[in-house]
Scaffold this motif. Structure first.
Motif, mmCIF file in Angstrom:
data_model
loop_
_atom_site.group_PDB
_atom_site.id
_atom_site.type_symbol
_atom_site.label_atom_id
_atom_site.label_comp_id
_atom_site.label_asym_id
_atom_site.label_seq_id
_atom_site.Cartn_x
_atom_site.Cartn_y
_atom_site.Cartn_z
ATOM 1 N N UNK A 1 0.822 -1.210 0.000
ATOM 2 C CA UNK A 1 0.000 0.000 0.000
ATOM 3 C C UNK A 1 0.860 1.266 0.000
ATOM 4 N N UNK A 2 1.978 1.228 0.731
ATOM 5 C CA UNK A 2 2.871 2.386 0.778
ATOM 6 C C UNK A 2 3.518 2.636 -0.572
ATOM 7 N N UNK A 3 4.046 1.586 -1.185
ATOM 8 C CA UNK A 3 4.750 1.769 -2.458
ATOM 9 C C UNK A 3 3.784 2.178 -3.566
ATOM 10 N N UNK A 4 2.565 1.651 -3.536
ATOM 11 C CA UNK A 4 1.564 2.065 -4.536
ATOM 12 C C UNK A 4 1.204 3.534 -4.342
ATOM 13 N N UNK A 5 1.055 3.967 -3.088
ATOM 14 C CA UNK A 5 0.738 5.372 -2.817
ATOM 15 C C UNK A 5 1.848 6.285 -3.326
ATOM 16 N N UNK A 6 3.104 5.906 -3.100
ATOM 17 C CA UNK A 6 4.226 6.710 -3.594
ATOM 18 C C UNK A 6 4.238 6.756 -5.118
ATOM 19 N N UNK A 7 3.938 5.623 -5.753
ATOM 20 C CA UNK A 7 3.905 5.582 -7.215
ATOM 21 C C UNK A 7 2.777 6.436 -7.776
ATOM 22 N N UNK A 8 1.613 6.410 -7.116
ATOM 23 C CA UNK A 8 0.489 7.235 -7.579
ATOM 24 C C UNK A 8 0.778 8.721 -7.382
ATOM 25 N N UNK A 9 1.469 9.075 -6.311
ATOM 26 C CA UNK A 9 1.888 10.461 -6.131
ATOM 27 C C UNK A 9 2.797 10.903 -7.270
ATOM 28 N N UNK A 10 3.700 10.017 -7.670
ATOM 29 C CA UNK A 10 4.596 10.326 -8.784
ATOM 30 C C UNK A 10 3.819 10.497 -10.078
#
Length: 250
Positions: free
Chosen positions: A138-147
């Motif tokens: 969930x954390x890595x997906x959130x960071x990717x979506x922010x990007x």
């Protein structure tokens, strides 16, 4: 290691596919309104943020013209992030994006190292266990979506609606592929980071259980190196995507 995977399964009594959740391990859930969130991920994320803020405040509370000690270290890190953003985005456009790129790099770097250096498992929870924030998909997906949101914003703010013209360049035949590329970027960013951190922690955990004294130490040192590389790769790709959206010819 704890992680959650969602799978599409078929209900034999109903021909329509239903979404079900298959959970591996136990998690500490907090109820926020109508949503359930992973409490242990929020706890470790707040600890990582507190570490970053504490270092920044302590190192810059007494600024000197000639930097020494902590101020020198913080300025070195800032210069490194500025160079990274400048090289990927360009001399004219990079300055507004230094805070975003720097935040991504520092959060991922400290998160990865916290998973390798801090004894999270000594802290007992009612359910689940503490681990690096980047050990949760969930954390890595959130960071990717922010990007993804950042490079769309960069392109639209620079070019307006003409930004979408890139999808039919160099030929309209490539429209489906160009659209698919915007879906694969966040997928590759999130799963690369999550997979590498999870695999590293699994390898170290297995080695510690088998040979608890000598063998795991070199692997832990290697894990620290690869964790830093993963933070650098994520930040570099994020900056490159932002630069590509504004320039269109990277």
């Amino acid at each position: 290691m704890n992680y959650t995977t969602n799978l599409l399964t078929t209900d034999l009594s109903n021909p329509v596919y239903t979404l079900s959740s298959v959970e591996v391990g136990h998690h500490l859930y907090w109820q926020v309104g109508s949503f359930q969130v992973h409490g242990q991920v929020l706890i470790t994320s707040w600890i990582v943020i507190a570490i970053i803020l504490s270092i920044a405040v302590l190192a810059t509370r007494n600024l000197q013209t000639i930097p020494t000690g902590g101020q020198n270290f913080v300025e070195y890190v800032l210069e490194f992030i500025r160079d990274l953003a400048r090289n990927q985005i360009g001399e004219e456009e990079y300055r507004p994006w230094v805070p975003f790129i720097g935040t991504l790099f520092l959060f991922i770097f400290v998160s990865n190292w916290s998973g390798a250096l801090l004894p999270w498992r000594l802290i007992e929870l009612p359910n689940g266990e503490l681990a690096a924030p980047t050990n949760d998909i969930n954390t890595t997906v959130a960071l990717a979506l922010l990007t993804s949101g950042a490079y769309f914003y960069a392109g639209l703010s620079k070019k307006g609606l003409s930004y979408f013209g890139k999808y039919i360049q160099p030929t309209p035949v490539l429209l489906p592929i160009n659209i698919l590329e915007d879906f694969t970027k966040p997928l590759s960013l999130s799963f690369r980071l999550f997979g590498n951190i999870l695999a590293d922690e699994l390898v170290v955990a297995v080695l510690i259980s088998l040979v608890p004294l000598v063998v795991p130490i070199p692997m832990m040192l290697l894990g620290l190196f690869t964790s830093a590389i993963q933070a650098l790769i994520f930040a570099t790709l994020a900056a490159a995507y932002i630069g590509e959206s504004m320039e269109g010819h990277h």
